[in-house]
Scaffold this motif. Sequence first.
Motif, PDB file in Angstrom:
ATOM      1  N   GLY A 104     -42.584 -17.949 -67.427  1.00  0.00           N
ATOM      2  CA  GLY A 104     -41.524 -18.808 -66.894  1.00  0.00           C
ATOM      3  C   GLY A 104     -40.183 -18.517 -67.526  1.00  0.00           C
ATOM      4  N   LEU A 105     -40.189 -18.240 -68.848  1.00  0.00           N
ATOM      5  CA  LEU A 105     -38.936 -17.915 -69.526  1.00  0.00           C
ATOM      6  C   LEU A 105     -38.379 -16.591 -69.022  1.00  0.00           C
ATOM      7  CD1 LEU A 105     -36.829 -18.536 -71.668  1.00  0.00           C
ATOM      8  CD2 LEU A 105     -38.343 -17.478 -73.379  1.00  0.00           C
ATOM      9  N   ALA A 106     -39.249 -15.605 -68.806  1.00  0.00           N
ATOM     10  CA  ALA A 106     -38.793 -14.312 -68.287  1.00  0.00           C
ATOM     11  C   ALA A 106     -38.198 -14.471 -66.892  1.00  0.00           C
ATOM     12  CB  ALA A 106     -39.953 -13.319 -68.257  1.00  0.00           C
ATOM     13  N   ASP A 107     -38.848 -15.283 -66.048  1.00  0.00           N
ATOM     14  CA  ASP A 107     -38.314 -15.521 -64.704  1.00  0.00           C
ATOM     15  C   ASP A 107     -36.959 -16.229 -64.778  1.00  0.00           C
ATOM     16  OD1 ASP A 107     -40.573 -14.369 -63.673  1.00  0.00           O
ATOM     17  OD2 ASP A 107     -41.577 -16.278 -63.214  1.00  0.00           O
ATOM     18  N   ALA A 108     -36.854 -17.222 -65.684  1.00  0.00           N
ATOM     19  CA  ALA A 108     -35.595 -17.960 -65.807  1.00  0.00           C
ATOM     20  C   ALA A 108     -34.475 -17.049 -66.289  1.00  0.00           C
ATOM     21  CB  ALA A 108     -35.778 -19.135 -66.769  1.00  0.00           C
ATOM     22  N   ARG A 109     -34.791 -16.146 -67.221  1.00  0.00           N
ATOM     23  CA  ARG A 109     -33.768 -15.210 -67.709  1.00  0.00           C
ATOM     24  C   ARG A 109     -33.281 -14.304 -66.584  1.00  0.00           C
ATOM     25  NH1 ARG A 109     -36.723 -13.768 -73.439  1.00  0.00           N
ATOM     26  NH2 ARG A 109     -35.574 -15.264 -74.733  1.00  0.00           N
ATOM     27  N   GLY A 110     -34.217 -13.872 -65.735  1.00  0.00           N
ATOM     28  CA  GLY A 110     -33.818 -13.034 -64.604  1.00  0.00           C
ATOM     29  C   GLY A 110     -32.902 -13.769 -63.645  1.00  0.00           C
ATOM     30  N   GLU A 111     -33.232 -15.038 -63.358  1.00  0.00           N
ATOM     31  CA  GLU A 111     -32.394 -15.823 -62.458  1.00  0.00           C
ATOM     32  C   GLU A 111     -31.015 -16.065 -63.062  1.00  0.00           C
ATOM     33  OE1 GLU A 111     -32.966 -16.496 -59.469  1.00  0.00           O
ATOM     34  OE2 GLU A 111     -35.098 -16.061 -59.305  1.00  0.00           O
ATOM     35  N   PHE A 112     -30.966 -16.380 -64.360  1.00  0.00           N
ATOM     36  CA  PHE A 112     -29.680 -16.625 -64.994  1.00  0.00           C
ATOM     37  C   PHE A 112     -28.846 -15.352 -65.072  1.00  0.00           C
ATOM     38  CE2 PHE A 112     -31.414 -20.662 -66.436  1.00  0.00           C
ATOM     39  CZ  PHE A 112     -30.283 -21.477 -66.373  1.00  0.00           C
ATOM     40  N   SER A 113     -29.496 -14.215 -65.252  1.00  0.00           N
ATOM     41  CA  SER A 113     -28.766 -12.952 -65.255  1.00  0.00           C
ATOM     42  C   SER A 113     -28.111 -12.717 -63.896  1.00  0.00           C
ATOM     43  CB  SER A 113     -29.718 -11.804 -65.597  1.00  0.00           C
ATOM     44  OG  SER A 113     -29.046 -10.566 -65.546  1.00  0.00           O
ATOM     45  N   THR A 114     -28.846 -13.020 -62.822  1.00  0.00           N
ATOM     46  CA  THR A 114     -28.280 -12.887 -61.472  1.00  0.00           C
ATOM     47  C   THR A 114     -27.116 -13.844 -61.276  1.00  0.00           C
ATOM     48  OG1 THR A 114     -30.437 -12.227 -60.606  1.00  0.00           O
ATOM     49  CG2 THR A 114     -28.810 -13.015 -59.008  1.00  0.00           C
ATOM     50  N   LEU A 115     -27.280 -15.087 -61.741  1.00  0.00           N
ATOM     51  CA  LEU A 115     -26.207 -16.076 -61.584  1.00  0.00           C
ATOM     52  C   LEU A 115     -24.956 -15.664 -62.355  1.00  0.00           C
ATOM     53  CD1 LEU A 115     -28.279 -19.366 -61.888  1.00  0.00           C
ATOM     54  CD2 LEU A 115     -27.101 -18.517 -59.843  1.00  0.00           C
ATOM     55  N   ARG A 116     -25.125 -15.119 -63.563  1.00  0.00           N
ATOM     56  CA  ARG A 116     -23.957 -14.667 -64.326  1.00  0.00           C
ATOM     57  C   ARG A 116     -23.238 -13.535 -63.604  1.00  0.00           C
ATOM     58  NH1 ARG A 116     -27.296 -15.618 -68.970  1.00  0.00           N
ATOM     59  NH2 ARG A 116     -28.014 -13.462 -68.885  1.00  0.00           N
ATOM     60  N   ALA A 117     -24.006 -12.632 -62.988  1.00  0.00           N
ATOM     61  CA  ALA A 117     -23.388 -11.541 -62.233  1.00  0.00           C
ATOM     62  C   ALA A 117     -22.611 -12.080 -61.038  1.00  0.00           C
ATOM     63  CB  ALA A 117     -24.459 -10.557 -61.775  1.00  0.00           C
ATOM     64  N   LEU A 118     -23.182 -13.077 -60.354  1.00  0.00           N
ATOM     65  CA  LEU A 118     -22.473 -13.683 -59.227  1.00  0.00           C
ATOM     66  C   LEU A 118     -21.191 -14.362 -59.678  1.00  0.00           C
ATOM     67  CD1 LEU A 118     -25.500 -15.237 -57.287  1.00  0.00           C
ATOM     68  CD2 LEU A 118     -24.110 -13.276 -56.572  1.00  0.00           C
ATOM     69  N   LEU A 119     -21.253 -15.041 -60.826  1.00  0.00           N
ATOM     70  CA  LEU A 119     -20.051 -15.703 -61.343  1.00  0.00           C
ATOM     71  C   LEU A 119     -18.977 -14.687 -61.714  1.00  0.00           C
ATOM     72  CD1 LEU A 119     -21.610 -18.498 -63.586  1.00  0.00           C
ATOM     73  CD2 LEU A 119     -20.254 -18.825 -61.522  1.00  0.00           C
ATOM     74  N   ASP A 120     -19.402 -13.560 -62.293  1.00  0.00           N
ATOM     75  CA  ASP A 120     -18.437 -12.529 -62.690  1.00  0.00           C
ATOM     76  C   ASP A 120     -17.697 -11.956 -61.487  1.00  0.00           C
ATOM     77  OD1 ASP A 120     -19.132 -12.845 -65.319  1.00  0.00           O
ATOM     78  OD2 ASP A 120     -20.539 -11.148 -65.367  1.00  0.00           O
ATOM     79  N   HIS A 121     -18.364 -11.942 -60.318  1.00  0.00           N
ATOM     80  CA  HIS A 121     -17.757 -11.338 -59.136  1.00  0.00           C
ATOM     81  C   HIS A 121     -17.155 -12.367 -58.180  1.00  0.00           C
ATOM     82  CE1 HIS A 121     -20.445  -8.085 -60.509  1.00  0.00           C
ATOM     83  NE2 HIS A 121     -19.556  -7.280 -59.970  1.00  0.00           N
ATOM     84  N   ARG A 122     -17.197 -13.609 -58.568  1.00  0.00           N
ATOM     85  CA  ARG A 122     -16.677 -14.648 -57.687  1.00  0.00           C
ATOM     86  C   ARG A 122     -15.276 -15.073 -58.112  1.00  0.00           C
ATOM     87  NH1 ARG A 122     -19.152 -20.742 -57.131  1.00  0.00           N
ATOM     88  NH2 ARG A 122     -17.721 -21.487 -55.528  1.00  0.00           N
ATOM     89  N   GLU A 123     -14.373 -15.062 -57.173  1.00  0.00           N
ATOM     90  CA  GLU A 123     -13.013 -15.508 -57.476  1.00  0.00           C
ATOM     91  C   GLU A 123     -13.012 -17.022 -57.612  1.00  0.00           C
ATOM     92  OE1 GLU A 123     -10.159 -14.469 -54.590  1.00  0.00           O
ATOM     93  OE2 GLU A 123      -8.472 -15.378 -55.642  1.00  0.00           O
ATOM     94  N   ASN A 124     -12.486 -17.501 -58.720  1.00  0.00           N
ATOM     95  CA  ASN A 124     -12.472 -18.940 -58.984  1.00  0.00           C
ATOM     96  C   ASN A 124     -11.183 -19.544 -58.436  1.00  0.00           C
ATOM     97  OD1 ASN A 124     -12.580 -21.512 -59.931  1.00  0.00           O
ATOM     98  ND2 ASN A 124     -13.121 -20.952 -62.025  1.00  0.00           N
ATOM     99  N   PRO A 125     -11.263 -20.386 -57.396  1.00  0.00           N
ATOM    100  CA  PRO A 125     -10.051 -20.953 -56.816  1.00  0.00           C
ATOM    101  C   PRO A 125      -9.328 -21.917 -57.743  1.00  0.00           C
ATOM    102  CG  PRO A 125     -11.988 -22.024 -55.899  1.00  0.00           C
ATOM    103  CD  PRO A 125     -12.481 -20.878 -56.727  1.00  0.00           C
ATOM    104  N   MET A 126      -9.990 -22.363 -58.840  1.00  0.00           N
ATOM    105  CA  MET A 126      -9.349 -23.307 -59.742  1.00  0.00           C
ATOM    106  C   MET A 126      -8.437 -22.619 -60.750  1.00  0.00           C
ATOM    107  SD  MET A 126     -10.386 -26.310 -58.892  1.00  0.00           S
ATOM    108  CE  MET A 126     -10.194 -27.355 -60.339  1.00  0.00           C
ATOM    109  N   THR A 127      -8.489 -21.281 -60.827  1.00  0.00           N
ATOM    110  CA  THR A 127      -7.721 -20.578 -61.847  1.00  0.00           C
ATOM    111  C   THR A 127      -6.243 -20.893 -61.770  1.00  0.00           C
ATOM    112  OG1 THR A 127      -9.339 -18.787 -61.858  1.00  0.00           O
ATOM    113  CG2 THR A 127      -7.157 -18.321 -62.790  1.00  0.00           C
TER     114      THR A 127
END
Length: 360
Positions: free
Chosen positions: A94-117
């Motif tokens: 479960g921890l390995a799966d969660a790390r994989g999901e969080f890694s994907t989410l961090r990548a999505l955040l890195d490539h997402r333009e934040n309109p609040m900036t």
Amino acid sequence: MRSIGEMARDSGLSVSALRFYDRAGVLVPAWVDPVSGYRWYEPGQLAEARLLARLRRAGMPLTDIRMVLVGWSTADTDLVRGLLRAHLRRLERGLADARGEFSTLRALLDHRENPMTSLSTATAELSVPATELAAALDAVRFAAGSDPDLPMLAGVLFDIEGGALSVAATDRYRMAVARTATTGYDGPRVQAIVPLPLADAMRALLGGEEQVQLALDGDRVSLAAGDRQTAGRCLDHDFPDYRRLVQLPEGRRAVVDTAAFQEALESGPVRRGELHKQGGEHCDVSVLRVAEDGTVTLCEDGDEGQDDVGVNRRFLLDALAAGDRDELILEFGAPTAPIAIRRPGDEPAFSILMPVRLED
């Protein structure tokens, strides 16, 4: 023989959890009073209860817990060790799966333009009544966070829009919002997270009745009160969208006498134990019940109903003190929904508290 209350105190399981495990056939009391229904446990059952509490804290499923207790009582160490190993493997997967999901989410955040900036890079100068800004900061300061992993919560949000300044703070388990009128700025919405030491320094300047001058310039914020001034850098983070977080469903409203309710909380019954935890620490939980006539009462441990709400007692006392009114309004939704504390006649200033789970 131990009473159910003594068993709860010594084992770390709540009274309601012990009742649940009795109904599930996992930890059955040695004797139940046929008249009162009160449960009594033999001294040897304390070790089982403590083992059960540890297994639940480790997240073991109830079916496996039942087998561990059977193996433990018969000294079948192979069965117990096998079940522990199997559960540990599940946790690791479960921890390995969660790390994989969080890694994907961090990548999505890195490539997402934040309109609040853009909200934190604008310039604004405005005047605010000192007494109103002082009251607003006092109303929210208690809810600010201190988790080093969430630095964006270690400050007070200043949100300027439409001739008003909203201030907000949250540590995830509670949130407070207040508002004050402003003059001198009619530009686009501007936001800044003021670090707590700077927010406290600003509050120290707000002792008079005059208008004070607030200025935001990119990553810097300053406050001038007469010939005194304090300034510093804003936190370089984005604050959660507090407007979405405070959209609560309608529920029951109760008006409480603040002083009397504070006294009742401080001297009334609480639930303690390893199960109850908020803000990284174990907490005393007050269980609240709203009667049909709007009266709020505190429930004894073991007397909870399905509509009663558990709340961190210290957090609720902090919110009542920050409310700074003789009477306050408490709003209750479902037992799993946040509790709102509002000032009568001052709806923009309020706080919300996340409830504490009562059932194991």
